[in-house]
Design a protein around this motif. Structure first.
Motif, PDB file in Angstrom:
ATOM      1  N   ASN A  60       0.815  -1.205   0.000  1.00 51.59           N
ATOM      2  CA  ASN A  60       0.000   0.000   0.000  1.00 51.59           C
ATOM      3  C   ASN A  60       0.864   1.278   0.000  1.00 51.59           C
ATOM      4  N   MET A  61       1.933   1.257   0.777  1.00 51.02           N
ATOM      5  CA  MET A  61       2.859   2.392   0.806  1.00 51.02           C
ATOM      6  C   MET A  61       3.468   2.615  -0.581  1.00 51.02           C
ATOM      7  N   LEU A  62       3.895   1.536  -1.209  1.00 47.36           N
ATOM      8  CA  LEU A  62       4.522   1.642  -2.525  1.00 47.36           C
ATOM      9  C   LEU A  62       3.537   2.177  -3.560  1.00 47.36           C
ATOM     10  N   TYR A  63       2.267   1.770  -3.403  1.00 48.00           N
ATOM     11  CA  TYR A  63       1.249   2.172  -4.374  1.00 48.00           C
ATOM     12  C   TYR A  63       0.717   3.571  -4.079  1.00 48.00           C
ATOM     13  N   ARG A  64       0.243   3.770  -2.829  1.00 46.23           N
ATOM     14  CA  ARG A  64      -0.511   4.977  -2.527  1.00 46.23           C
ATOM     15  C   ARG A  64       0.393   6.151  -2.144  1.00 46.23           C
ATOM     16  N   GLN A  65       1.370   5.863  -1.279  1.00 42.66           N
ATOM     17  CA  GLN A  65       2.151   6.973  -0.734  1.00 42.66           C
ATOM     18  C   GLN A  65       3.336   7.361  -1.617  1.00 42.66           C
ATOM     19  N   TRP A  66       4.055   6.352  -2.093  1.00 35.85           N
ATOM     20  CA  TRP A  66       5.272   6.668  -2.842  1.00 35.85           C
ATOM     21  C   TRP A  66       5.061   6.676  -4.350  1.00 35.85           C
ATOM     22  N   ASP A  67       3.927   6.097  -4.789  1.00 36.47           N
ATOM     23  CA  ASP A  67       3.544   6.193  -6.197  1.00 36.47           C
ATOM     24  C   ASP A  67       4.519   5.484  -7.140  1.00 36.47           C
ATOM     25  N   TRP A  68       5.089   4.397  -6.662  1.00 33.74           N
ATOM     26  CA  TRP A  68       5.998   3.618  -7.518  1.00 33.74           C
ATOM     27  C   TRP A  68       5.223   2.617  -8.378  1.00 33.74           C
ATOM     28  N   LEU A  69       3.958   2.317  -7.971  1.00 30.93           N
ATOM     29  CA  LEU A  69       3.206   1.250  -8.634  1.00 30.93           C
ATOM     30  C   LEU A  69       1.943   1.777  -9.292  1.00 30.93           C
ATOM     31  N   GLY A  70       1.522   1.102 -10.353  1.00 28.87           N
ATOM     32  CA  GLY A  70       0.210   1.330 -10.931  1.00 28.87           C
ATOM     33  C   GLY A  70      -0.666   0.111 -10.632  1.00 28.87           C
TER      34      GLY A  70
END
Lengths: 287, 287
Positions: A60-70
């Motif tokens: 969730n952090m990678l997706y929502r907060q850091w925006d590394w994932l789609g």
């Protein structure tokens, strides 16, 4: 979210990407996503030994907060294009260098130009070969397995009679051979008094015919400190010891990986096209 | 040493190097050492805003525990050769990509082969240029500043009369011009009814003479999705928008940095030598 996350969360801070990659669980998730185009959370988790609660938080952090994932409509996660490029550079580079620190505490990269150290990550898939015997046997098999060409950069012209035999057979089938020798290459002595010497001389004469035809081409370089032996699919690279100006032929990196091959071909072409000159010293002897 | 350090200290764990780089103070120390061949602790500290106690601890960890640094008799610290190569790849790559996420959330790398994304860190020193006007003005100045050559890869042949004038002047001084156009390049209309059209036609004829002489060379590529305009020292690169197959000429990256230039020259050569074919469509019209 612990304190450290809070303090350090700022995308503009240059170490932030390293902080994100520097925790094992996050690294593992990103590494999985690098290996696949897209994955569902269950698919990522099933490949990793991460407690479920931590896994969801990290994803969730990678997706929502850091925006590394789609994420697509079917809940498939994927690395954003820039994050994919970044991880595809960072992970192999670290994998190769940090895992071979003991080798690189005794060796360096010669005078390898920056465009080649930049892509040193292609070595991540290579195999570290130790001992002169294993290196020689690998060289022979590269000659033997070749179908189109053999390119090499050598500081020693140690063409044993066995290698000469393989070479001659390959040449008779129309193969191309290009060699770059060091200006101070050690040439083998063609001592007619022993059998090896006779064979070497005999084969040497045949090879000169291929030189005339242009099927064998040779060039000379000021100083060879990185050695390469490659055919159209396999390559072997040897670096110099620290402070030495010749390749250490007792250790090397071998692979048939495509990107590794491209790196070697680019380095060979760079030396062949830009760094070497015609083979005067030997051509004279041959006339 | 805090708990996290303790838990995660294991050199064999692949994320360890990222963990080391992921703390601001350690990152700053390593970044300083990357910029200089060697530094005394006081020299490092004086450039950084780190509390002295933390600084000594971090430096000592990097030197003693993680073995990333060497130290000479005069207490000069330096990055070990492998650590220097690693940092020289990792830091610029992250600096460029992580700092341009908003650009790269709307753009991608076209069909850039891996050997070029591997060295994407060379873009770290480039300048992000926004707006069609600024891009066009940069293109003109690259033409104007050129002394030896202009190479370009274009999806639109938008040679304004102004650009043509500069080009012709440069050609009269013996300069080389190489252009790669997309198969579906939009050609400007030479409308004789307006002044620009007349001039374009007039200059076009002159340029054909340079084509015959081989001073201007042109090739065609299946699809141009990355555009380059470069002379012997400056280069401008434009990537496509996400999902598009033509470069976005309203934004680009410009630099006169040497490594950036080498990257552009390598990419141009890759396209010129391997990816493009002769310029049939136009040559016919010219005869």
């Amino acid at each position: 979210m612990n304190n450290m996350d809070n303090n350090e969360f700022d995308e503009d801070v240059p170490h932030m990407s390293f902080f994100i990659l520097g925790a094992r669980h996050r690294y593992d998730i990103l590494n999985e996503l690098l290996k696949h185009e897209k994955l569902k959370p269950t698919e990522i988790a099933s490949n990793l030994a991460i407690p479920l609660q931590n896994f969801s938080r990290d994803l969730n952090m990678l997706y929502r907060q850091w925006d590394w994932l789609g994420k697509d409509k079917d809940e498939n996660y994927q690395l954003k294009p820039w994050a994919r490029v970044m991880c595809s550079v960072l992970l192999p580079t670290v994998n190769f260098l940090a895992k071979n620190t003991s080798y690189f505490n005794e060796h360096d990269f010669g005078r390898l130009p920056k465009q080649f150290t930049n892509s040193i990550g292609v070595f991540a898939k290579s195999q570290h070969i130790k001992s002169v015997l294993r290196i020689e046997s690998k060289e022979k098999s590269i000659f033997r397995n070749s179908n189109d060409y053999v390119y090499n950069i050598l500081s020693e012209a140690k063409f044993s009679s066995e290698l000469m035999k393989i070479l001659e057979e390959k040449l008779s089938k129309g193969q191309q051979v290009r060699s770059i020798f060091s200006e101070n290459t050690v040439l083998p002595e063609n001592d007619e008094s022993d059998d090896d010497g006779k064979l070497l001389n005999k084969n040497g004469k045949k090879i000169r015919q291929y030189l005339m035809k242009g099927q064998v081409k040779r060039k000379m370089m000021d100083n060879v400190n990185i050695s390469i032996v490659m055919n159209e699919s396999e390559s072997l690279v040897m670096f110099p010891r620290l402070g030495k100006d010749t390749p250490d032929v007792s250790e090397g990196f071998y692979s048939n990986d495509k990107d590794f091959h491209q790196w070697c071909l680019d380095y060979f072409s760079y030396c062949w096209d830009d760094q070497s000159k015609s083979f005067e010293r030997f051509e004279k002897n041959e006339e």
